[in-house]
Design an enzyme around this catalytic site. Structure first.
Site, PDB file in Angstrom:
ATOM      1  CD  GLU A 402      -2.917  -1.280   2.269  1.00  0.00           C
ATOM      2  OE1 GLU A 402      -2.837  -0.433   3.184  1.00  0.00           O
ATOM      3  OE2 GLU A 402      -3.779  -2.177   2.239  1.00  0.00           O
ATOM      4  CD  GLU A 491      -3.474  -6.269   3.242  1.00  0.00           C
ATOM      5  OE1 GLU A 491      -4.525  -5.677   3.596  1.00  0.00           O
ATOM      6  OE2 GLU A 491      -2.330  -5.811   3.474  1.00  0.00           O
TER       7      GLU A 491
END
Length: 815
Positions: A402, A491
């Site tokens: 991220e 994820e």
């Protein structure tokens, strides 16, 4: 500690015991003559933050579980190195210091490292006082803010090693093994060895490597004559053939060892053993991931590094216990979130059969590492790559998670730079980066899918596998635009898909279905496998949406994952009930929550009412019985979400689910209504410990009725007494909203259970653990503490050959 040395082979000593510690920034604490006699004595791995009371007013407390860490800590250790060792090289290796560390030897700075997650090794030789007392001092500075987004812990939280070699030796992490060609008949093993000659003269030597199987039997041997210049390094390449190789896979984690020795004048002057596996990873744009020629889907979870009540201090037994629970539910892969982990964890993954996404960083240019990223990323990335590249469990490298400004020119340039660096150091593994849509420009987050696809294409061009966080709803769009691109869900939500723009609600599709449906999706990594400390909002101290809680106890939702992943027949029941208490969590975390459910049959509040029950199974059908009366048979194929729902009146007694396939009973699960609390039942995972100051036992404490059934509605405050040569290492009940300390001799049960971890000291004998709770009879557990082998750092160097493999019985070339 005292050492002596022979002028011969490598010695490696565990350097964990006998440290002195003080929290605070003490001027002059790096000096050899600093007065440290009053400092606390302890062993490492050590985490000073987990020992503290929670502080709800702590700055950035949510990320650090409200456990104070904004301080400096000093560690010091004394070691005597005899004058007879003066011709040797002495180094120290730290597998993790969090963070911003300085290592000093006799007042001289040996090295610094801002990043707290990589192994570092420093040469102490120039500063050693031979035949005298030497002092190693370590400063740990945790005052830099903002911190990591999760609980990092504080201190020397992984193992420490002291290493003695001759002037000519194999460099640190200097062995690199690949298996470029594999058939059923033979595997070609390529070995690259970096030699380091610290001597002032050119050296000629014989470099011999033998390949051993898991039983220690030699499979191949190769020798190379080498001449290396003074004060230089060089790389030597060797090749050998292993006949009829046993291939490594999650189901059959077969391991080999390469033992490399350097010989001069027939004497072994260095000796290094490297574990490796023989396996073939192939990526096919249509078929997906192939391991040893067979299609494989990654049934994975993400994990952080803390161990619940033990904090960040690494402990092999505690981690192995957690991995065993994951293995039980069919998990075959782990993503390290979001940093390199302890090397012993990789050893466990090798032995137990887990594929690993090994991740270097979280964000690049924010949080505490931002100030150092540009200067240190190359050294820190290399540290992960060269340390971990021989592990067969490591499937791919991840460059970040991220990261900021995704898709912007500067970010893309950095992504290419990191990816190319990985490929240069290890061309055998693919590279990925976990990309998340909320780090993209605002115009793309809720914009048209076409713009999102074009944006993602730029990122996909930089990596080998497209790693996506929470983007299952766009997989098919990405694949249409990039028909040769493989995707992995780095994820995924643990229950249903969440909307990409994080509005409330779910799409009734489990993320695993996207993996099953598409060959180009090679797997998923559930966020998160195990509850962890940090990333919370008070009163919660951590993330509570894992499949397993911080005690290592499975949650009911984990059985849904097992029903999707495991081939072993299983059935499990859970009651769905909105009145069940759940931990208070920030609203933004609700995407990761599953419905409130409990796996017991004690609901007096619902007497005479209808109750909703779910059965998780991988069998064709389930038949349900209440007190011997059948409530019918339901087929799994009629429930597209793989959750068989039953509505039935709550009747106390025994409820049983039977899983069947083709009318054959394959498995069952039974729940019985609990009576009144009667006693405490203590269930240790080990009853025989080792007197080494490290060996532990996890003891599950249950409030049970006269029949031994757990009483889930009775939460008792339990006090523990431990008699004998042992200590209570930590207590927990899995409730992340609790303010009870982790270092204590008391804990309140939650749903009728809690956990106490005991650790043996260094004296053999016996231990007696007694648990008391008001109104309940006490419970006890007994342990035998067996004598241990002498700890390596308590053994003088001449005796150290006891801990080395035998010298090669023959030096010959194997064709």
């Amino acid at each position: 500690m005292t050492m002596a040395a022979e002028q011969c082979s490598r010695k490696v000593a565990c350097f964990n015991t006998g440290w002195r510690f003080a929290e605070g920034n003490y001027a002059g604490a790096h000096r050899r003559d600093y007065h440290d006699q009053d400092w606390r004595r302890l062993d490492v791995p050590h985490d000073w933050s987990i020992e503290k009371p929670f502080d709800p007013e702590m700055p950035y407390g949510g990320s650090q579980a409200y456990l104070p860490r904004w301080s400096v800590g000093w560690y010091r250790k004394h070691v005597h190195i005899p004058a007879s060792a003066s011709g040797q090289r002495v180094s120290i290796r730290f597998d993790g210091i969090h963070n911003n560390s300085e290592v000093w030897i006799n007042g001289h700075l040996a090295g610094t490292r801002p990043y707290g997650y990589v192994s570092v090794q420093y040469d102490l030789t120039p500063y050693i006082r031979w035949g005298e007392d030497n002092v190693i001092a370590v400063k740990v500075d945790n005052t830099v803010m903002p911190p990591d987004r999760w609980y990092s812990g504080s201190g020397i939280y992984r193992n420490v090693w002291l290493i003695m070699t001759g002037p000519l030796h194999v460099a640190a992490w200097g062995t690199y093994i690949t298996t470029p060609e594999i058939t059923d008949e033979a595997a070609r093993v390529h070995i690259r060895i970096k030699l380091d000659n610290k001597a002032g003269d050119e050296a000629e030597c014989l470099l011999v490597t033998e390949l051993l199987d898991a039983d220690g039997q030699r499979q191949a041997q190769v020798e190379t004559t080498v001449s290396i210049s003074a004060r230089s390094t060089m790389e030597v390449e060797q090749e050998a053939i292993v006949r009829s190789p046993k291939l490594w896979s999650p189901d059959h984690p077969q391991l080999y060892e390469a033992r490399t020795v350097i010989l001069r004048n027939g004497q072994v002057i260095d000796d290094v053993t490297t574990s490796y596996g023989i396996r073939e990873i192939r990526l096919d744009s249509q078929a997906g991931l192939l391991l040893n020629g067979q299609r494989l889907k990654l049934k994975g979870v993400c994990i952080h590094h803390d161990l619940g009540c033990l904090g960040a201090a690494y402990h092999d037994q505690a981690m192995e216990r957690r991995l065993a629970v994951l293995k039980e539910m069919g998990c075959n892969a782990i993503r390290f979130a979001h940093n390199p982990m302890a090397p012993e964890l990789l050893d466990l993954c090798d032995r137990m059969g887990f594929l690993v996404i090994n991740e270097a960083f979280d964000k690049w240019k924010s949080l505490y590492y931002a100030a150092w990223f540009d200067e240190w990323w190359e050294q820190d990335l290399e540290a992960m790559l060269i340390r971990d590249r021989n592990h067969p469990c490591v499937l791919m490298w991840s460059l970040g998670n991220e990261v900021e400004n995704q898709g912007q020119p500067a970010m893309l340039d950095m992504l290419r730079k990191l990816a190319n660096y990985c490929r240069e150091k290890d061309p055998t593994r693919p590279v990925t980066c976990a990309l998340e849509p909320h780090n993209t420009p605002l115009s793309l987050r809720d914009g048209p899918i076409e713009a999102k696809v074009e944006h993602t294409k730029k990122l996909a061009e930089c990596v080998d596998i497209l790693g996506l966080n929470y983007q299952e709803q766009w997989y098919e769009h990405y694949r249409e635009a990039m028909p040769d691109t493989l995707i992995v869900g780095t994820e995924t939500f643990p229950y249903y898909r969440g909307h990409g723009n994080r509005v409330k609600g779910y799409w009734p599709v489990n993320p695993w279905f996207d993996v099953e449906k598409h060959d180009y999706v090679i797997g998923q990594f559930v966020w998160v496998g195990i509850d962890y400390l940090g990333e919370a909002a008070y009163p919660s101290k951590g993330w509570s949406s894992g499949l397993i809680d911080t005690c290592g106890f499975r949650k009911p939702i984990s059985y849904l994952q097992q029903s999707l992943w495991s081939d072993k027949p299983m059935v499990h029941m859970a009651v769905l009930d909105e009145t069940l208490s759940q931990e208070r969590s920030p609203q933004w975390t609700m995407h990761w929550k599953s419905p409130p459910m409990a796996s017991h049959w004690t609901f007096p509040q619902h007497a005479g009412k209808m109750i909703r029950l779910v059965t998780f199974t991988n069998c064709d059908s389930v038949e349900l019985f209440v007190n011997g009366e059948s409530y019918g048979i339901r087929r799994l194929e009629d429930y597209p979400d793989r959750m068989i729902i039953w509505h039935l009146p709550y009747i106390p007694g025994t409820i049983r689910a039977i899983g069947r396939s083709k009318d054959r009973e394959l498995c069952k699960h039974e729940l019985t209504t609990a009576g009144k609390p009667h006693r405490l039942l203590l269930k240790p995972d080990l009853t025989v410990l080792t007197a080494d100051g490290h060996s532990i036992s996890h003891v599950e404490v249950q409030v049970v009725d006269e029949q031994g059934v757990v009483v889930p509605g009775h939460d008792a405050n339990v006090r523990f007494d431990l008699a004998g040569e042992g200590v209570i290492a930590g207590v927990d009940n899995g409730d992340l909203t609790s303010d009870e300390p982790y270092k204590s001799n008391c804990r309140t049960t939650r749903n009728g259970k809690c956990l106490v971890i005991i650790r043996a000291k260094r004296e053999a004998g016996s231990l007696l653990l007694t648990a008391y709770a008001e109104g309940l009879l006490e419970g006890t557990a007994r342990f035998e503490v067996q004598p241990s082998e002498p700890a390596a750092e308590d053994v003088r160097w001449p005796e150290f050959d006891l801990f080395l493999p035998p010298v090669l019985d023959a030096v010959r070339t194997t064709s």
